[in-house]
Design an enzyme around this catalytic site. Sequence first.
Site, PDB file in Angstrom:
ATOM      1  N   GLU A  73       0.824  -1.202   0.000  1.00 17.42           N
ATOM      2  CA  GLU A  73       0.000   0.000   0.000  1.00 17.42           C
ATOM      3  C   GLU A  73       0.864   1.259   0.000  1.00 17.42           C
ATOM      4  OE1 GLU A  73      -2.538   0.737   3.395  1.00 17.42           O
ATOM      5  OE2 GLU A  73      -3.150   2.669   2.588  1.00 17.42           O
ATOM      6  N   ASP A 141       8.941   6.028  15.143  1.00 21.63           N
ATOM      7  CA  ASP A 141       8.701   7.436  14.851  1.00 21.63           C
ATOM      8  C   ASP A 141       9.029   8.211  16.127  1.00 21.63           C
ATOM      9  OD1 ASP A 141       7.822   9.887  14.118  1.00 21.63           O
ATOM     10  OD2 ASP A 141       5.714   9.345  13.902  1.00 21.63           O
ATOM     11  N   ILE A 142       9.994   9.079  16.025  1.00 23.18           N
ATOM     12  CA  ILE A 142      10.361   9.876  17.199  1.00 23.18           C
ATOM     13  C   ILE A 142      10.193  11.345  16.839  1.00 23.18           C
ATOM     14  CG2 ILE A 142      12.089  10.244  18.990  1.00 23.18           C
ATOM     15  CD1 ILE A 142      13.505   7.726  17.852  1.00 23.18           C
ATOM     16  N   ASP A 143       9.487  12.046  17.701  1.00 26.75           N
ATOM     17  CA  ASP A 143       9.054  13.385  17.357  1.00 26.75           C
ATOM     18  C   ASP A 143       9.499  14.350  18.452  1.00 26.75           C
ATOM     19  OD1 ASP A 143       5.993  14.377  15.856  1.00 26.75           O
ATOM     20  OD2 ASP A 143       7.507  15.652  16.792  1.00 26.75           O
ATOM     21  N   CYS A 160      16.027  23.336  16.840  1.00 25.27           N
ATOM     22  CA  CYS A 160      17.235  24.083  16.561  1.00 25.27           C
ATOM     23  C   CYS A 160      18.416  23.199  16.913  1.00 25.27           C
ATOM     24  CB  CYS A 160      17.263  25.377  17.369  1.00 25.27           C
ATOM     25  SG  CYS A 160      17.466  25.095  19.125  1.00 25.27           S
ATOM     26  N   CYS A 163      18.373  21.653  20.577  1.00 23.78           N
ATOM     27  CA  CYS A 163      17.538  20.529  20.991  1.00 23.78           C
ATOM     28  C   CYS A 163      17.636  19.321  20.055  1.00 23.78           C
ATOM     29  CB  CYS A 163      16.077  20.942  21.169  1.00 23.78           C
ATOM     30  SG  CYS A 163      15.337  21.782  19.775  1.00 23.78           S
ATOM     31  N   SER A 192      12.470  13.335   9.296  1.00 16.74           N
ATOM     32  CA  SER A 192      11.059  13.379   8.931  1.00 16.74           C
ATOM     33  C   SER A 192      10.720  14.677   8.210  1.00 16.74           C
ATOM     34  CB  SER A 192      10.192  13.234  10.176  1.00 16.74           C
ATOM     35  OG  SER A 192      10.217  14.438  10.910  1.00 16.74           O
ATOM     36  N   HIS A 198      12.491   9.080  11.539  1.00 20.21           N
ATOM     37  CA  HIS A 198      11.817   7.810  11.325  1.00 20.21           C
ATOM     38  C   HIS A 198      12.860   6.723  11.197  1.00 20.21           C
ATOM     39  CE1 HIS A 198       8.266  10.099   9.277  1.00 20.21           C
ATOM     40  NE2 HIS A 198       8.230  10.183  10.586  1.00 20.21           N
ATOM     41  N   HIS A 363       8.937  17.806   2.848  1.00 21.26           N
ATOM     42  CA  HIS A 363       7.975  18.241   3.863  1.00 21.26           C
ATOM     43  C   HIS A 363       7.251  19.499   3.401  1.00 21.26           C
ATOM     44  CE1 HIS A 363       6.135  19.509   7.559  1.00 21.26           C
ATOM     45  NE2 HIS A 363       6.439  18.352   8.088  1.00 21.26           N
TER      46      HIS A 363
HETATM   47 ZN   LIG Z   1      15.601  24.068  20.095  1.00 18.48          ZN
END
Ligand SMILES: [Zn+2]
Lengths: 454, 450
Positions: A73, A141-143, A160, A163, A192, A198, A363
């Site tokens: 799919e 999936d890490i966000d 940025c 982080c 991502s 991902h 994106h």
């Molecule tokens: Zn930051």
Amino acid sequence: MTKEEVEDGRDDMLIDGCEAEVPIQRLPPGFNANYLRVYYGKLFPYADIFKWMSYGNDGKHPACDKSYFGRREFSFTLDNDIYLRFQSFNNASELENAIREKCPFKIDIGPVYSVDPAKRHAYAQSGDNVFTPVERELVFDIDITDYDDVRYCCSGADVCLECWPLMTVAIKVIDSALRDDFGFNHILWAYSGRRGVHCWVCDRKARRLTNEQRGAIADYFRVYKGNENSHKKVSLTTVLHPFLVRSYTEVLRDFFETKLLSSQKIFSTEEKYEKILQLIPDESVTSDLRRKWQESKRSSSSKDDINVIRWEQLKQVLQSGRQKSQGLRRCVEEIVFSFTYPRLDMEVSKHMNHLLKAPFCVHPKTGHVCVPIDPNHCDEFDPTSVPTLSQLLEELNKGDMRDDADNELAETSLGKSIRFFRSSFLQPLLRSCKEELENSYNLKMQHSKNSMSW
Amino acid sequence: MEIVGSRWKAPSNDVVSNLPLYRSAPLLEVRLEDFELFAMDRLRVLRGISDGLSRGKKPEEMQKLVNDLWKTNMRHTLSSEVINKDIISHFVLRLVYCRTEELRKWFLSMETTLFRNRFKLESSDAQRALMAEFDLPYKAVSTSEYESIKDKLGQVARSIGQSLPTADAIFYKVPFEEVPELVAGRRVFICKGYAYVAMNQVVSLVVTQFRSLLSKALILTNRKWTSTIREEKDRLAPIVETLCMSYLGPDYSQPKEFAEISIKDIDHVAKSSFPLCMRNLFEKLREDHHLKHGGRMQLGLFLKGVGLKLDDALAFWRAEFSQKVGAERFDKEYAYNIRHNYGKEGKRIDYTPYSCQKVISLTPGVGDHHGCPYRHFSEENLRAALGKMGLASRAVEDVMDKVRNRHYQLACTLTFEAVHGASCDTGINHPIQYFNDSQKVLQSKNNPSK
Ligand SMILES: [Zn+2]
Ligand code: SF4
């Protein structure tokens, strides 16, 4: 209908279809449907995606499953949020034509089903669940938005360089566990495009895991207790599992002490350090520390980083011989884990039929291409310098290499990503796939021989 | 089915456990009455387990529950018959529960829980014998390998509050995917795809094996039941049918928890507390003043289950049907059916309201409105119905996601949670449970002091 909607109102634009030249020299940054058309026309690596998703079944070997790719799919999100699920394609050119024609803002990849997902209704008639997912990469999936309570530089979808290392840490921890603990080899990490990463685990064994087994792996990685609304609470056992020990000593502790402490200044204000004191379940310890820190605010003369000083003080109190309780000693680790341990979106990993955005998509908010990340050099990855759509088009415009498409691609700043994708991920993967096909075929031949002689 | 294995012989001197693996059907003469009685006894055990699980009982509590259930229900006056009863009842229920995916799932999970808890009660010699019987292809970890990972194994043991493994401790090296629960709890050391399973964790391995064998067997049984075993079928079909009809799901035939509902609040209650399957039937009935047989059964038994008295039920159905077919025809043709549901006619069996599994397994035809909307509605209709219940689009997507995975009851649970703004930890297993839970939530909202 959908195609018209995409094109609607844009015939006045300069660019008309994929083959058009892009006459503007300085493109405005960001994203627009017409740039995307050019990207899909000249740069998107269809052949590589097709090779990957075929897992060797596109070859001539008698053990190849010719229907394999066609049962995968894909889903497209078009302009205006039109969402087309259950798209399927029989070969690379069908995939390419559909993408060029529909120009999706987002392409998601789902599982391989038991039957062609586009024809699922035809099978539904015959009853008894013939339409069901049979293979799917194990995905993570890490966000960064899930880290909002531990980063003070940005919030929400922004990231940025202060982080982003939280993501790097997540990659290191998860990647090494996937390889060393679970024994997986074919792992692709991808940006991502905006606020996270991902991970695609593509070993044959990973693709065939049941939901229960996927859930087990996700839970193996889980250290947070409590519900989503409450602030994330890490709860560790008195003795740590070897996986957590390794994560702690090889990645988390060092990152916390040498980077995070000063980059996020997590002890610098009362509001911030109160959050940390909350994690210590002992009144006398916290009031001790609080008093010390309130005083030191008045006499902050030291040129050493206050965050480092306070962390050392905290450690000293918690780990001193006076603290008999094991639980309190655990607290130091718990604080480090709270601030640095990967926060996974569990649901994505647990179910075979969760969709995940395809690598090399663009994106739609940032214009960033979802490029692969090398886990061995993830420290060097800089999300702010990932190639953007407009940058790539500019490069295409500048270069006057009209000779062939592959060359064109190679000359852009996307070229490096594609080369990495091929050499580090795709080629080793396809080599394994070929071996597996051989093996399963030989085994089958062996069986049929045996049964004949018998 | 396969031919009998040696374990049906009288126990030899070797260690033999009382826990059969049900690998082949018994070649025993069984009296038909026993056939049914044994099955019902076992069903009591399984339903007890299901109930325990849905109440979220802890492992130790489950262990005790299973033990008690087994002792109360599976005795036999002849001690030699105990194991036969065990085996026969298992195989009869296989026939009952092989027929749809939902039934198989339920049976599989209850039998697996039963097996797990019985296995844990066996002596360690018997456990090892069972392992041998399963032919598990795992090798014990060699001494040299053990030495090389001893520290890690010790770390894991201590991390889960167990004492350090002794020098002669046996560990098995097993592909991690075969012991998902041990992986999930970080209860094993994992290296390069292999989990190192301690002897006292072996239950997990055996259970996985048991589960996968039974799962395959159920599908096979279903195929055989629908095709080949003709004579068997003629003999057994009626019994299997009865078992299916009256014994699936928990017992909701006696409503106790709530005051009965009366006709005057029925519209209100339908809106607030009926699950979608019943709401849909209810609305269709109000609209068309008619329902076909399947719908009358599903809704009628449900209304009985939530406490609509027979007289009220008759009045309710008459009020609707008479608008379409006239009161006279109703009294002649339909009233019987309703009294029948209440056990007042015919065989005087008090019929039990349908469980979710039953509803989901129905096959509504043209003009029918019964069945489970999550399963039987088109995506479009389901979306519309959910919208009508007031679900936000986010919640609708969550529900649709479950539906796509064919988790109809989970979809129903999510709907419940969205509509009530309260969680439903046990999940929805029965339309009546949906109703009861809904009433509970609404009542606590009305007088929050309670
Ligand atoms: Zn930051
Ligand atoms: S899942 Fe159960 S309660 Fe929910 S609609 Fe279906 S049958 Fe009714």
